[in-house]
Design a protein around this motif. Structure first.
Motif, short mmCIF file in Angstrom:
data_model
loop_
_atom_site.label_atom_id
_atom_site.label_comp_id
_atom_site.label_asym_id
_atom_site.label_seq_id
_atom_site.Cartn_x
_atom_site.Cartn_y
_atom_site.Cartn_z
N ARG A 187 0.83 -1.21 0.00
CA ARG A 187 0.00 0.00 0.00
C ARG A 187 0.86 1.26 0.00
O ARG A 187 0.50 2.28 -0.57
N ALA A 188 2.02 1.17 0.65
CA ALA A 188 2.92 2.31 0.66
C ALA A 188 3.43 2.62 -0.75
O ALA A 188 3.52 3.78 -1.15
N THR A 189 3.73 1.58 -1.53
CA THR A 189 4.18 1.80 -2.91
C THR A 189 3.05 2.38 -3.75
O THR A 189 3.31 3.11 -4.71
N ARG A 190 1.82 2.04 -3.42
CA ARG A 190 0.68 2.60 -4.15
C ARG A 190 0.48 4.08 -3.83
O ARG A 190 0.27 4.90 -4.72
N ASP A 191 0.57 4.42 -2.54
CA ASP A 191 0.28 5.79 -2.12
C ASP A 191 1.37 6.77 -2.51
O ASP A 191 1.08 7.90 -2.92
N SER A 192 2.62 6.36 -2.38
CA SER A 192 3.73 7.24 -2.75
C SER A 192 4.99 6.41 -2.91
O SER A 192 5.63 6.05 -1.91
N ALA A 193 5.33 6.11 -4.14
CA ALA A 193 6.50 5.27 -4.40
C ALA A 193 7.79 5.94 -3.92
O ALA A 193 8.68 5.27 -3.37
N MET A 194 7.87 7.26 -4.07
CA MET A 194 9.09 7.96 -3.66
C MET A 194 9.27 7.92 -2.15
O MET A 194 10.37 7.69 -1.65
N ALA A 196 7.98 5.70 -0.13
CA ALA A 196 8.23 4.31 0.24
C ALA A 196 9.70 3.97 0.04
O ALA A 196 10.34 3.34 0.89
N ALA A 197 10.26 4.40 -1.09
CA ALA A 197 11.67 4.13 -1.37
C ALA A 197 12.58 4.85 -0.38
O ALA A 197 13.63 4.32 0.02
N SER A 198 12.17 6.04 0.05
CA SER A 198 13.00 6.83 0.97
C SER A 198 13.12 6.20 2.36
O SER A 198 14.08 6.48 3.08
N VAL A 199 12.14 5.34 2.72
CA VAL A 199 12.21 4.68 4.04
C VAL A 199 12.73 3.25 3.90
O VAL A 199 12.65 2.47 4.86
N GLY A 200 13.24 2.90 2.73
CA GLY A 200 13.90 1.62 2.56
C GLY A 200 13.06 0.50 1.97
O GLY A 200 13.51 -0.65 1.94
N ILE A 201 11.85 0.80 1.51
CA ILE A 201 11.01 -0.23 0.90
C ILE A 201 11.44 -0.44 -0.55
O ILE A 201 11.46 0.52 -1.32
N PRO A 202 11.79 -1.66 -0.95
CA PRO A 202 12.15 -1.93 -2.36
C PRO A 202 10.88 -1.92 -3.22
O PRO A 202 10.21 -2.94 -3.38
#
Length: 313
Positions: A187-194, A196-202
């Protein structure tokens, strides 16, 4: 309504009632009613796989029937050509659909929005063309016939029980995944990919895994449908079949976990009733869907949850 939140007590109670009624169906009928409920259960599983990537994943698919069809043909070929038992054929179907989704998803998940949707549509058209034209393997328009359940599930009620267990179980597994850490990451990648990536989510890896999971579940639905109908045809991969799944999700309400269940019951019930009642069933089905969408703009389940929330003290 946030997808992080679970279903309201009202929706959970209605779901429990629907499950009890579905369990009682074989004791009432082993004919038409059993077949309709069986179709609804398979449609629910198929729609749940689409909802998984559309809702939590934010990946709208116009060609989700591709995975359904790959599962259907995977099971049919395993049974017809390999003479394998149904249990093994179902596992092969899941594996084929999951592997194809993982392979294609490698470059699909790099896109988003309408570009992602159009790419899924294009891939489904490729799969449909292969099924239609590879007559030596798939039989083309003639399909693959005489694919029936075996063993304990050879009877109508036995196979119905298997379909109900796997469909309900599949929906519950997807629900568990949605509320797992992986589901929150998706859901984090859906809401804001940038972000999500900034907090370490691939981001791409998570989307890729979600896409493969959806493909595997859709493949299981396709395999069950093949055994329910005793055949596999290219129509299983048609654009219309992808649209059916999307309509089910939208009728239920894409922002609620209960969307596939409610949408499948509403759509399958309308489809089968109108088809048997009148020659104008397609016209009346379209009008009925328009009325339902206008009456329930958040979907049937979505509006029910909103109504329940408003009544809370």
């Amino acid at each position: 309504l946030s997808l992080v939140r679970g279903a309201t007590p009202l929706v959970m109670a209605l779901g429990a009632v629907a499950l009890v009624l579905a369990i009682l169906v074989p004791f009432v009928s082993t004919g038409y009613l059993l077949a309709v409920t069986e179709n609804a259960a398979i449609a629910m599983l198929f729609a749940a796989s689409l909802h998984f990537i559309m809702g939590p994943g934010g990946m709208p698919s116009f060609g989700h029937a591709a995975w359904f069809g790959l599962g259907a043909y995977g099971a049919a070929l395993a049974a017809a050509s390999g003479n394998l038992p149904m249990g093994v054929a179902l596992l092969i179907a899941i594996g084929v659909a999951a592997a194809a989704a993982a392979l294609v998803g490698t470059f699909m998940v790099k896109l988003s929005g309408i570009y992602f949707a159009m790419l899924t549509f294009a891939f489904a058209e490729v799969v449909w063309a292969l099924a239609e034209q590879s007559t030596g393997l798939t039989g083309g328009d003639n399909g693959i016939l005489n694919i029936w359940p075996d063993g304990w599930f050879a009877s109508a009620s036995g196979f119905y029980a298997l379909v109900l267990i796997l469909s309900v179980g599949g929906v519950l597994v997807l629900r568990r995944v949605i509320f797992s850490p992986f589901g929150f990451a998706l859901r984090a990648t859906r809401d804001s990919a940038m972000r999500a990536a900034s907090v370490g989510i691939p981001v791409q890896a998570v989307r890729h895994a979600g896409f493969a999971i959806a493909g595997a579940v859709a493949g299981l639905a396709g395999a069950l449908f093949t055994y329910a109908k005793g055949s596999a045809f290219p129509t299983y991969i048609s654009v219309e079949h992808s649209i059916d799944a999307m309509v089910i999700v939208l009728l239920g309400g894409v922002q609620t976990i209960a969307a596939p269940v409610v949408g499948a019951l509403a759509y399958t019930g309308l489809y089968d009733y109108l088809q048997s009642a009148t020659e104008l069933w397609q016209l009346l089905l379209g009008i009925s869907i328009i009325v339902l969408v206008l009456a329930f703009p958040r979907g049937i389940a979505g509006n029910a949850e909103r109504w329940a929330e408003r009544r809370r003290p």
